[in-house]
Scaffold this active site. Structure first.
Site, mmCIF file in Angstrom:
data_model
loop_
_atom_site.group_PDB
_atom_site.id
_atom_site.type_symbol
_atom_site.label_atom_id
_atom_site.label_comp_id
_atom_site.label_asym_id
_atom_site.label_seq_id
_atom_site.Cartn_x
_atom_site.Cartn_y
_atom_site.Cartn_z
ATOM 1 N N ASP A 30 8.615 81.408 -9.416
ATOM 2 C CA ASP A 30 7.915 81.582 -8.153
ATOM 3 C C ASP A 30 8.588 82.746 -7.439
ATOM 4 O OD1 ASP A 30 6.043 79.585 -6.172
ATOM 5 O OD2 ASP A 30 7.323 81.045 -5.133
ATOM 6 N N ASN A 95 -7.472 75.676 -9.039
ATOM 7 C CA ASN A 95 -8.892 75.447 -8.751
ATOM 8 C C ASN A 95 -9.714 76.707 -8.949
ATOM 9 O OD1 ASN A 95 -8.947 72.670 -8.107
ATOM 10 N ND2 ASN A 95 -8.154 73.078 -6.068
ATOM 11 N N LYS A 173 -14.028 69.798 -12.421
ATOM 12 C CA LYS A 173 -13.236 69.649 -11.200
ATOM 13 C C LYS A 173 -14.003 70.161 -9.983
ATOM 14 C CE LYS A 173 -9.452 68.892 -8.743
ATOM 15 N NZ LYS A 173 -9.469 69.781 -7.605
ATOM 16 N N HIS A 176 -16.283 67.428 -9.041
ATOM 17 C CA HIS A 176 -15.413 66.382 -8.479
ATOM 18 C C HIS A 176 -15.138 66.661 -7.002
ATOM 19 C CE1 HIS A 176 -11.295 65.297 -7.217
ATOM 20 N NE2 HIS A 176 -11.392 64.216 -7.974
ATOM 21 N N GLU A 180 -16.170 64.799 -3.511
ATOM 22 C CA GLU A 180 -15.129 64.489 -2.526
ATOM 23 C C GLU A 180 -15.564 64.890 -1.117
ATOM 24 O OE1 GLU A 180 -11.170 66.854 -1.829
ATOM 25 O OE2 GLU A 180 -10.900 65.530 -3.575
ATOM 26 N N TYR A 181 -16.212 66.055 -1.002
ATOM 27 C CA TYR A 181 -16.713 66.502 0.307
ATOM 28 C C TYR A 181 -17.654 65.450 0.894
ATOM 29 C CZ TYR A 181 -15.177 71.441 0.058
ATOM 30 O OH TYR A 181 -14.452 72.597 0.030
#
Length: 303
Positions: A30, A95, A173, A176, A180-181
């Protein structure tokens, strides 16, 4: 197994920790030195550059990306390409839009590299509860990575699976998150109705606790909602501003492209956009229209 983890934010760091606890050797990268130190404290190794990360891994390499979608993922994928060798695999656990994933996978395939997409759900609870993972990619490649998915999942044979070819993991996803919204919007509206029935003096946390057991609307999302209501019953100090990270928009776009009606998911996305319009010109214009045709009163803005 031994693998590299690129991106050590909350999700990447927690996944690294879970993998280390599961017996895997993880080297993390990172740009933030503090993030690297944090995973070192959990037993992982670290590298201060992509070059150092790739050099630290045995071949064939497995590198997991946990970085923001869009340009950051593209930049990382492009930077890794000349550093990797034939037979290495990159797993995109972020995502990403599935169309971008298919494009990136083709670029890697043209260079003899494998690309796997893993739609990952679980958020900050994944370290403890495990992650739900929707995996897309070549069957043989995914099978070689099985120990990683089994460790990250809630159980070896639960909460994860190869759903299809590359791109299918992020597509699944995406849908999915669209669902979820809709779920979140329904819970929010329902509890708002309860809250507004002031003469009953309803305890929203109590109602949430009742619904959590035996009710047809029970879910992990309801568990989290009830917990939030217990911590802050009146939602004091929280601005009514809801962001979206893209997946809901992509789901609506895909529904339109496929001629699939998705009114609930679409409406929940629109509500998120509406929450950000603190100076709603459309609402002001609606009030003006009512005044024009019906002489209805217009409320003045508070000074």
């Amino acid at each position: 197994m031994e693998l590299g983890m690129i991106g050590l934010g909350k999700m990447g760091a927690y996944m690294t920790e879970r993998l280390v606890k599961g017996g895997h050797k993880v080297t993390g990268f990172d740009p933030n030195a503090d993030a690297r130190k944090a995973v070192e404290a959990k037993g992982a190794g670290s590298a201060d550059s992509l070059q150092a990360l790739v050099k630290a891994l045995p071949t064939p390499r497995a590198v997991w990306l946990m970085v923001p979608s869009g340009k950051v993922t593209d930049d990382t994928v492009n930077a890794l390409l000349p550093l990797l060798a034939k037979g290495d695999t990159v797993i995109d656990g972020g995502n990403s839009n599935y169309k971008d994933t298919v494009r990136r996978a083709k670029l890697y395939a043209d260079n003899g590299l494998d690309y796997v997409d893993c739609g990952t759900s679980g958020g900050v609870w994944g370290l403890k509860e495990g992650y739900s993972m929707m995996v897309g990619g070549d069957e043989k490649t995914v099978d070689a990575l099985k120990p990683i998915f089994e460790t990250l999942a809630p159980a070896k044979d639960q909460g994860w699976g190869r759903v299809g070819p590359v791109g299918s993991g992020h597509f699944t996803k995406m849908v999915h998150n669209g669902i979820e919204y809709g779920l979140m919007q329904a819970y929010a509206e329902g509890f708002s109705i309860l809250q507004h029935k002031q003469e009953f003096g309803l305890d929203l946390k109590q109602i949430g606790e009742i619904w959590r057991y035996g009710s047809v609307v029970r879910s992990w999302l309801l568990d989290l909602t009830t917990d939030a209501l217990g911590k802050n019953p009146k939602m004091d100090g929280i601005a009514p501003y809801v962001v979206d990270s893209g997946e809901g928009r992509w789901t609506v776009d895909e529904a339109i492209d496929l001629n699939v009606p998705a009114p609930i998911i679409t409406a929940s996305l629109i509500e998120r956009l509406r929450s950000r319009d603190t100076e709603s010109f459309s609402d002001k214009l609606l009030a003006a229209m009512r005044n024009e045709f019906g002489g209805h009163e217009i409320k003045s803005e508070a000074k």
